[in-house]
Design an enzyme around this catalytic site. Structure first.
Site, PDB file in Angstrom:
ATOM      1  N   HIS A   1     -15.981  43.228  -9.126  1.00 32.69           N
ATOM      2  CA  HIS A   1     -15.771  43.767 -10.471  1.00 32.69           C
ATOM      3  C   HIS A   1     -14.699  42.964 -11.195  1.00 32.69           C
ATOM      4  O   HIS A   1     -14.845  42.599 -12.353  1.00 32.69           O
ATOM      5  CB  HIS A   1     -15.354  45.240 -10.380  1.00 32.69           C
TER       6      HIS A   1
ATOM      7  N   HIS B   1     -22.867  47.992 -13.408  1.00 27.55           N
ATOM      8  CA  HIS B   1     -22.526  46.564 -13.424  1.00 27.55           C
ATOM      9  C   HIS B   1     -23.541  45.740 -12.644  1.00 27.55           C
ATOM     10  O   HIS B   1     -23.907  44.639 -13.048  1.00 27.55           O
ATOM     11  CB  HIS B   1     -21.135  46.343 -12.816  1.00 27.55           C
TER      12      HIS B   1
END
Length: 320
Positions: free
Chosen positions: A204, A266
């Site tokens: 991330h 994501h």
């Protein structure tokens, strides 16, 4: 307000002499050893009050804390870890909290409960729990982890809140964590068949100093595997730059692997999405053959083992 709150690192017995650097740490400041795990020992945060009447004794609990994800597959992974935790600690009250505000709203809109760390701990106190081990399921000590520690500390109070709370380290904290994680990646997340294959792991990312741990992990992997790279969604290292690095080496096929707790938005949109900004699109448009690997760290027993060890230490650190 007279109660002093101490924020210190709990070190394994026998290593204490290595850990003390002779500096006093102001409240709220990270102890350097704690933050970076220089000695390769596991550390966790332990917060308690001193100079107050004896703590209340109530039930003991565990609060599992993740960034959060609204995807169904993610909740299967969360459930898997929770079942293992309940088996190990049958007498402890096990609950969840999510640190991402927006995700909590999404989960609630689907009719499920989603609490912040503060809300979950308040509810535990109301239900008679006095000692809680909070276990972070974040990947590294970044913003989400720091916020978890802050909220846990805030719930300590001899009469109104928790009598004791510890916070277990995220996946990557110490040198030992890094080595173990690199082994899991090498065995389970690198399906290359020959020198024409490469792997790009994508985390991330964080705008926090913890970001350096991603590059440290890449460095460990590069010692034994030349065709591997670590990218993050928040980094300036764009897919094109990493793709070019492989292209120049003659690598034609890339396994694109998420390095996140669970495969959420994501992964589905930023990594593998059918849009011109996704990593899959960016790498494919360079002529590389991209193989998406749908996974999350919680799906792998090796990663779960690191988190379990951190939780065991946090539970052991709770006062009686």
């Amino acid at each position: 307000m007279g109660d002093a709150m101490h924020h210190h690192c709990s070190i394994e017995p026998g290593h204490a002499e290595n850990s003390h650097d002779g500096h006093e740490h102001a409240h709220g400041e990270e102890c350097g050893h704690c933050h970076h795990g220089h000695h390769g020992h596991e550390h966790h945060h332990h917060h308690h009050h001193q100079g107050v009447p004896g703590p209340r004794t109530g039930a003991r609990g565990i609060l599992l804390t993740a960034f959060g994800c609204a995807h169904e597959q993610a909740h299967e992974y969360y459930g898997l870890f929770e079942r293992e935790v309940r088996e190990k600690y049958p007498d402890m009250d096990v609950r969840w909290a999510f640190t991402a505000n927006r995700i909590r709203g999404k989960i609630r809109s689907r009719g499920m409960d989603a609490l912040s760390v503060g809300e979950a701990l308040s509810r535990m106190v109301d239900d008679g729990v006095s000692h809680v081990a909070v276990q972070s399921l974040h990947t590294l000590p970044g913003v989400e982890y720091d916020w978890t520690v802050q909220q846990a500390e805030a719930m300590l109070h001899p009469r109104k809140g928790l009598a004791d709370v510890t916070v277990g380290a995220p996946l990557l904290r110490s040198v030992d964590d890094m080595k173990r994680a690199a082994e899991v990646v090498a065995v389970e997340l690198m399906p290359m068949e020959n020198d024409n294959d490469g792997v790009i792991l994508v985390g991330h990312g964080t705008y926090h100093e913890g970001h350096a741990l991603y590059l440290a992990l890449e460095g460990l992997l590069l010692r034994s595997h030349s065709n591997v790279a670590m990218g993050t969604l928040m980094s300036s290292r764009a897919p094109a730059e990493l793709g070019q690095r492989f292209w120049d080496k003659g690598v034609k096929r890339i396994f694109l692997v998420p390095f996140m707790c669970v495969p959420g938005h994501h992964v589905h949109v930023d990594l593998f999405g059918d849009n011109e900004h996704s990593w899959l699109h960016g790498l494919s448009s360079m002529g590389l053959d991209v193989v998406p690997v749908h996974t999350g760290s919680l799906a792998h027993a090796g990663f779960r083992g690191i988190w379990h060890d951190h939780l065991a230490e946090a539970v052991a650190g709770l006062s009686e």
